[in-house]
Scaffold this active site. Structure first.
Site, mmCIF file in Angstrom:
data_model
loop_
_atom_site.group_PDB
_atom_site.id
_atom_site.type_symbol
_atom_site.label_atom_id
_atom_site.label_comp_id
_atom_site.label_asym_id
_atom_site.label_seq_id
_atom_site.Cartn_x
_atom_site.Cartn_y
_atom_site.Cartn_z
ATOM 1 N N SER A 196 19.361 -1.319 34.539
ATOM 2 C CA SER A 196 18.923 -1.293 36.001
ATOM 3 C C SER A 196 19.116 -2.507 36.762
ATOM 4 O O SER A 196 19.203 -2.748 37.956
ATOM 5 C CB SER A 196 17.567 -0.732 36.329
ATOM 6 O OG SER A 196 16.563 -1.595 35.924
ATOM 7 N N CYS A 202 -5.607 -3.412 1.754
ATOM 8 C CA CYS A 202 -5.494 -3.462 3.255
ATOM 9 C C CYS A 202 -6.877 -3.795 4.015
ATOM 10 O O CYS A 202 -7.258 -4.821 4.164
ATOM 11 C CB CYS A 202 -4.921 -2.162 3.699
ATOM 12 S SG CYS A 202 -3.922 -2.568 5.322
ATOM 13 N N LYS A 242 -9.396 3.071 -2.759
ATOM 14 C CA LYS A 242 -9.682 2.596 -1.654
ATOM 15 C C LYS A 242 -10.848 2.911 -1.190
ATOM 16 O O LYS A 242 -11.322 3.971 -1.087
ATOM 17 C CB LYS A 242 -8.525 2.989 -0.533
ATOM 18 C CG LYS A 242 -8.700 1.861 0.651
ATOM 19 C CD LYS A 242 -7.634 2.083 1.685
ATOM 20 C CE LYS A 242 -7.415 1.150 2.755
ATOM 21 N NZ LYS A 242 -6.342 1.359 3.715
ATOM 22 N N GLU A 256 0.841 -1.241 0.024
ATOM 23 C CA GLU A 256 0.078 -0.083 0.097
ATOM 24 C C GLU A 256 0.907 1.376 0.059
ATOM 25 O O GLU A 256 1.825 1.386 0.781
ATOM 26 C CB GLU A 256 -1.025 -0.007 1.117
ATOM 27 C CG GLU A 256 -1.996 1.257 1.424
ATOM 28 C CD GLU A 256 -2.872 0.919 2.395
ATOM 29 O OE1 GLU A 256 -3.916 1.407 2.588
ATOM 30 O OE2 GLU A 256 -2.770 0.201 3.381
#
Length: 654
Positions: free
Chosen positions: A356, A175, A114, A45
Site C-alpha cells: 500500500s 526448557c 520434565k 526438546e
C-alpha cells in the site's frame, strides 16, 4: 589427569511429525559431535517428533513413531561411544510425559521426564503432558518390545535422577525448568552435579536471548558448574520461530555459542572445559552449603568416562562476549527466517504482498528482502541445503542466486491496488520500494470490481452507498471500506494463484498480509508479523492511527490488557498516572472506554485469523495466545460506570 571433557550441544531445525527428516538431522548432529571429540551430545526438546505436534501428542502413532526413531538411533553405528541425550514423548503408567532419553552403546541409561511445565503465553504443555512431580523418586520403566530387542533391557530408570560417569556427574533440566524459581540445577549443584544440560524449544521474542544468557550465567555463577543449552531452530510448523542460541557456560562465563538466526538446519557447538575449574570454584563459593544438602540426587552409574587419561596439552575454551542483536536486527532477521521455513516447506514458488505504501506493508516487504539477503549469504557460505531449497522453490535446478535484489524478483511479487480515492503519493512510495528491493511489481485498479459489487447491491435495493467525503453516513462509509478491503483480498489470492501461470511459470504464491499487534487488538485485521508498530517507529516516520489514539497509546493499552491482565477499570487506574502529563482523567477514561468498545465489537474476527509470526510478549492470536470470549456486551455498563464514578469523585494524586 583425566579432568578435561569435550561436550557438544546443538540447534536443530526439526519439523513436527517429520520423523524421517528429524532422524537424519539428529544423526548428523551426533556425527559432527563425535568428529569434534565430544563424548556427550545434547539435543533440543522433543527433537524426535518435533515440539509443535500439539494435539498429535494425543495420538498413539506419535508415540509409536518416536520409539521407532529411537530404535534407529540405538542401532546406528554413528551413536557408538558417545552419550546421546535425545527428546521424545513417553507414556508411563498411562500418563504422557515430555522426556529426555540418555543412551550409550545400545543401552538406555535413564529416562528423565520434565518436572516443571511451560503453560502460559504460547505454551500449552499441560494440555498434552503431565509433570513428574515426585522429587528424587525413580521408578522402573518397562521398555517396548521393539527397544528390548535392541538393548537387551526389560526396564530402565525413569524419574528424577542424574547420570554418574566415572569422572563426573550430569544432571538434566528441560526448557522451562531453567526459568522456574525452583530450578532443579540449584539442588543438583549442591549435591555435586557438575554438568547441567538444558534441552529447549524456546521461541524468539524481542530481547529474550538476553534473558536466556543471563539465566544460564546466573545459574553457574551461584553454584558453579558447566551448563549446556540446546534449542530448537526454525518454524516447527506453527506461529513461532525457534531461534537457536545453543551455548556452553562454566562458572558464570559463556565459553561457546551458536547463532541466534541462521538458515543452517544443523548447528553443533562443542567446548572443552576443565572439571577442576568447577571443583575449585565450588570449594571456595559453595562448600558450606553443599555439606548440608539434605535431598540427595538418585544417581544412575555408567562405566564410561567423558575425559581421557592424558589431557594436559588439550586446550580449554575461554570466556567469550555475547554480542546481542539490536531490536531492529531482531525484527529484520527473526520473521525473515520464519518466512523462509514457511516457504520452502509449503511447496509454493514465492510470496505475494499487497503493497500500500504504508508502514505496515512496507515493513513486511523489507522483511522478505531481508530473507533474500540471508539466503544469498548462506549460498555464498556454501550451504548446500539452502541452495537446493532455493532451486526447488524457483523450479530451476541450475539456478544460483547472485544478488538479493535479483532473487527477490524471482520469488516476491508486490501489487498496489488503487481506487479512485488512492493518492499518487502512496502509489509512488509502493513503486519506489519495489524498485529498491527488486520485487516484481504490479499496479492494479480495483474500481471496476468495487463498482460491480455495489451495482449488484443497487439493483436489489435501489440505493447506492456513499463515503463520508461524499455525504455518506458512518454505516455507508464502513460498508464501502469493507468492500474495498475484501475485493483486495480476493484479488490478492487470485493473482497469487495465477500470476506466475500468466507469465508462463510454474507454481503459486503465498499471500502475505500486513498490520501490527496494536491495530489487531483494535480492529482485529489479519496480518503477517505480530509485532507492535511502536517497534517499527525508529525505522519510519511516526504515524497516528485513524482510530482516536496514537499507536503508542494503543501499544500501552494492549500491554496492560494482556501482560498486566487489566480490565477497563484497572487499566484506567494505571493510565491516569502513565499519561498524567498529556491527558486529563476524563480524556484517559474516554480512550479506555473507546478501546474496549471497539475491541469487543471486533473480537469475533480473531477466531479466523490467519497464521502470523509471533515476536512479542503479548498477542491477540485467538488460536494460541489469547483465549477470550468473542461475544461481548459491548456497552461494558458496570465497568464503565466504575470509571465514570472515579472520574467524578476521585482525588488524583500525582
Amino acid at each position: 589427569m583425566g579432568r578435561k571433557v569435550t561436550l557438544a550441544t546443538c540447534s536443530l531445525n526439526q519439523w513436527a511429525l517429520d520423523f524421517e527428516g528429524n532422524l537424519d538431522r539428529i544423526l548428523e548432529s551426533i556425527e559432527i559431535s563425535k568428529n569434534h571429540g565430544a563424548k556427550y551430545r545434547l539435543g533440543p526438546e522433543l527433537e524426535i517428533c518435533g515440539y509443535g505436534c500439539a494435539d498429535h501428542f494425543y495420538e498413539s502413532d506419535t508415540l509409536l513413531h518416536s520409539f521407532q526413531v529411537l530404535r534407529k538411533l540405538l542401532e546406528s553405528p554413528i551413536t557408538e561411544d558417545i552419550i546421546c541425550d535425545v527428546g521424545m514423548p513417553i507414556m508411563h503408567h498411562n500418563v504422557r510425559y515430555n522426556c529426555r532419553v540418555l543412551f550409550l552403546n545400545r543401552k538406555i541409561l535413564l529416562i528423565r521426564p520434565k518436572m516443571l511445565m511451560a503453560n502460559y503465553g504460547n505454551y500449552r504443555e499441560m494440555r498434552w503432558f503431565s509433570p513428574w512431580n515426585q522429587l528424587r523418586k525413580v521408578e522402573e520403566y518397562f521398555l517396548p518390545r521393539m527397544i528390548q530387542e535392541v538393548t537387551g533391557q526389560d526396564t530402565v530408570p525413569f524419574g528424577d535422577c542424574v547420570l554418574s560417569t566415572k569422572d563426573t556427574c550430569i544432571g538434566t533440566e528441560i526448557c522451562a525448568e531453567l526459568w522456574n524459581p525452583r530450578s532443579p540445577h540449584i539442588q543438583m549443584g549442591l549435591d555435586g552435579v557438575e554438568i547441567f544440560t538444558n534441552s529447549s524449544a524456546s521461541h524468539h521474542e524481542l530481547r529474550k536471548a538476553d534473558q536466556r544468557v543471563n539465566l544460564i550465567k546466573s545459574a553457574t555463577t551461584k553454584t558453579g558448574g558447566i551448563y549446556l543449552y540446546a534449542n530448537q531452530r526454525g518454524c516447527d510448523g506453527d506461529r513461532v520461530y525457534y531461534d537457536g542460541c545453543a551455548m556452553v557456560a562454566i562458572n558464570g562465563d559463556i565459553v561457546a555459542r551458536g547463532a541466534q538466526f541462521s538458515l543452517n538446519d544443523v548447528e553443533v557447538i562443542t567446548a572443552t572445559v576443565d572439571l577442576e575449574d568447577v571443583r575449585s570454584y565450588r570449594g571456595e563459593m559453595c562448600q558450606p552449603h553443599m555439606e548440608c544438602e539434605p535431598e540427595l540426587c538418585h544417581r544412575v552409574k555408567v562405566n564410561f568416562s567423558l575425559s581421557t587419561g592424558d589431557d594436559v596439552y588439550l586446550p580449554t575454551h575461554q570466556p567469550i562476549t555475547w554480542n546481542f542483536h539490536t531490536p531492529e536486527e531482531e525484527i529484520s532477521l527473526g520473521p525473515a527466517c520464519w518466512l523462509w521455513d514457511y516457504l520452502r516447506r509449503s511447496g509454493q514458488a514465492g510470496f505475494l504482498l499487497p503493497l500500500s505504501g504504508g508502514v505496515d506493508s512496507s515493513s513486511t516487504a523489507c522483511i522478505v528482502h531481508s530473507m533474500c539477503v540471508l539466503l544469498c549469504r548462506a549460498v555464498q557460505d556454501d550451504n548446500r541445503q539452502v541452495l537446493e531449497d532455493i532451486r526447488r522453490v524457483v523450479r530451476d535446478e541450475s539456478y544460483c542466486p547472485q544478488h538479493p535484489k535479483e532473487l527477490c524478483g524471482r520469488i516476491f511479487t508486490t501489487c498496489y491496488m488503487a481506487t479512485e480515492n488512492s493518492s499518487e503519493d502512496t502509489c509512488n512510495r509502493a513503486r519506489d520500494l519495489a524498485n529498491q528491493i527488486g520485487s516484481t511489481h504490479m499496479n492494479i485498479n480495483i474500481d471496476m470490481a468495487v463498482k460491480g459489487i455495489l451495482g449488484i447491491f443497487s439493483v436489489v435495493t435501489g440505493r447506492w452507498p456513499k463515503f463520508h467525503a461524499n455525504g455518506g453516513s458512518d454505516r455507508e462509509n464502513l460498508a464501502l471500506q469493507n468492500v474495498q478491503a475484501r475485493v483486495r483480498m480476493v484479488l490478492a489470492y487470485l493473482f497469487a494463484q495465477l500470476s506466475l501461470w500468466a507469465r508462463g511459470k510454474p507454481g503459486g504464491l503465498l499471500v502475505l498480509g500486513s498490520a501490527n499487534v496494536d491495530e489487531r487488538y483494535y480492529w482485529s485485521y489479519h496480518f503477517t508479523t505480530d509485532m507492535s508498530k511502536t517497534l517499527l517507529m525508529p525505522l519510519y516516520t511516526a504515524q497516528f492511527a485513524d482510530m482516536g489514539m496514537t499507536y503508542s497509546e494503543l501499544s500501552a493499552i494492549g500491554r496492560l490488557r494482556k501482560i498486566s491482565k487489566c480490565g477497563p477499570f484497572s487499566m484506567f487506574c494505571k493510565l491516569i498516572h502513565l499519561w498524567k502529563d498529556v491527558l486529563s482523567p476524563m480524556e484517559v477514561a474516554q480512550k479506555v472506554k473507546h478501546f474496549f468498545r471497539m475491541y469487543s465489537m471486533n473480537r469475533h474476527k480473531m477466531t479466523t485469523v490467519t497464521p502470523s509470526y509471533h515476536a512479542e510478549s503479548y498477542s491477540p492470536d485467538d488460536n494460541r495466545f489469547d483465549l477470550r470470549p468473542f461475544l461481548y456486551n459491548t456497552r461494558w455498563t458496570w465497568q464503565f460506570r466504575c470509571i465514570d464514578n472515579q472520574v467524578a469523585h476521585g482525588h488524583f494524586q500525582y
